[in-house]
Design an enzyme around this catalytic site. Structure first.
Site, PDB file in Angstrom:
ATOM      1  N   HIS A 135      34.981  25.327  50.717  1.00  0.00           N
ATOM      2  CA  HIS A 135      35.391  25.599  49.335  1.00  0.00           C
ATOM      3  C   HIS A 135      34.444  24.889  48.375  1.00  0.00           C
ATOM      4  CE1 HIS A 135      39.170  27.146  50.974  1.00  0.00           C
ATOM      5  NE2 HIS A 135      39.032  26.175  51.848  1.00  0.00           N
ATOM      6  N   VAL A 151      41.363  30.637  43.518  1.00  0.00           N
ATOM      7  CA  VAL A 151      41.320  31.450  44.739  1.00  0.00           C
ATOM      8  C   VAL A 151      41.477  30.562  45.970  1.00  0.00           C
ATOM      9  CG1 VAL A 151      39.883  32.978  46.148  1.00  0.00           C
ATOM     10  CG2 VAL A 151      39.960  33.286  43.675  1.00  0.00           C
ATOM     11  N   CYS A 152      40.798  29.436  45.978  1.00  0.00           N
ATOM     12  CA  CYS A 152      40.858  28.542  47.133  1.00  0.00           C
ATOM     13  C   CYS A 152      42.249  27.941  47.317  1.00  0.00           C
ATOM     14  CB  CYS A 152      39.814  27.434  47.006  1.00  0.00           C
ATOM     15  SG  CYS A 152      38.115  28.057  47.061  1.00  0.00           S
ATOM     16  N   THR A 153      42.973  27.735  46.227  1.00  0.00           N
ATOM     17  CA  THR A 153      44.354  27.258  46.334  1.00  0.00           C
ATOM     18  C   THR A 153      45.183  28.218  47.177  1.00  0.00           C
ATOM     19  OG1 THR A 153      44.241  26.081  44.219  1.00  0.00           O
ATOM     20  CG2 THR A 153      46.436  26.703  45.003  1.00  0.00           C
ATOM     21  N   LEU A 181      43.930  28.031  51.019  1.00  0.00           N
ATOM     22  CA  LEU A 181      44.350  26.855  51.778  1.00  0.00           C
ATOM     23  C   LEU A 181      45.823  26.943  52.153  1.00  0.00           C
ATOM     24  CD1 LEU A 181      42.354  24.234  49.716  1.00  0.00           C
ATOM     25  CD2 LEU A 181      42.059  24.661  52.146  1.00  0.00           C
TER      26      LEU A 181
END
Length: 220
Positions: free
Chosen positions: A37, A44-46, A49
């Site tokens: 990330h 988006v990464c939230t 994950l």
């Protein structure tokens, strides 16, 4: 040096949310997924994950360890985990690498080797190539590499599908066709003669072409 499929995955030591690791030792004798990330507290990464946390039992079932990476400090990762749990209903239940020196990102060609400085002051935009997925086999070789744009969330069900294909074809003389899913017909490798195929696949096969033979390994 650029990386390619079947290269040995570069080894490294790093601090993670679960303590210091030596990567190859951490993988052990199973499979691994490393996904990266560009920055903590990115939208988006939230979602990614949290999705991986939800899917972890599926990876466990496949003897596959998962590890995340972000070029921010481990302390930030732990704070970010609270947001992820609130938004996605699951916090990361796997280690997250703190790559503040950009060492792992450069080792895996996600940032140019001559990139200067640390994570301090860098933004998601300057780190945008740090959105990759690597599947690594028990032999510590890279089996898959994918890099995604910042605007497109990763499909981790596809990562599971590829992992299923890799694990099947690692033990059988098979390949998998387009859009294959577990339980579908696979393809007998062209290097396997029909005589050998009779021994390997006594259930028989369907021949679309001499070089394209379909077999279902789920049928005895």
């Amino acid at each position: 040096m650029s990386l390619a499929i079947n290269d040995i995955a570069p080894d490294f030591e790093a601090e993670t949310t679960e303590g210091k690791i030596s990567f190859h030792d951490w993988i052990g004798d199973g499979w691994a997924v490393l996904f990266s990330h560009p920055k903590d507290f990115t939208p988006v990464c939230t979602t990614e994950l949290g999705t991986m946390a939800q899917l972890k039992p599926e990876f466990d079932r496949r003897n596959t360890r998962i590890i995340g990476l972000s070029v921010d400090p481990v302390e930030n990762h732990k704070e970010w985990a609270k947001d992820i749990a609130e938004v996605m209903g699951a916090a990361p239940n796997y280690p997250m690498i703190g790559d503040t020196e950009l060492a792992v990102a450069k080792l895996y060609n996600m940032l140019p080797a001559d990139t200067q400085g640390t994570s301090e002051g860098r933004t998601a935009a300057t780190n945008q190539t740090v959105r990759s997925v690597f599947i690594i086999g028990p032999d510590k070789r890279i089996k898959l590499m994918l890099t995604y744009p910042m605007s497109t969330g990763r499909n981790f069900n596809e990562i599971l599908r590829v992992l299923d294909s890799l694990q099947l074809t690692a033990k059988e003389k098979l390949a998998t066709p387009a859009n294959w899913s577990p339980g579908d017909d696979a393809i007998i490798l062209p290097a396997v003669s029909n005589e050998d195929a009779k021994t390997l696949f006594p259930q028989g096969w369907k021949e679309a072409k001499p070089y394209l033979r379909y077999v279902n390994v789920n049928k005895g």
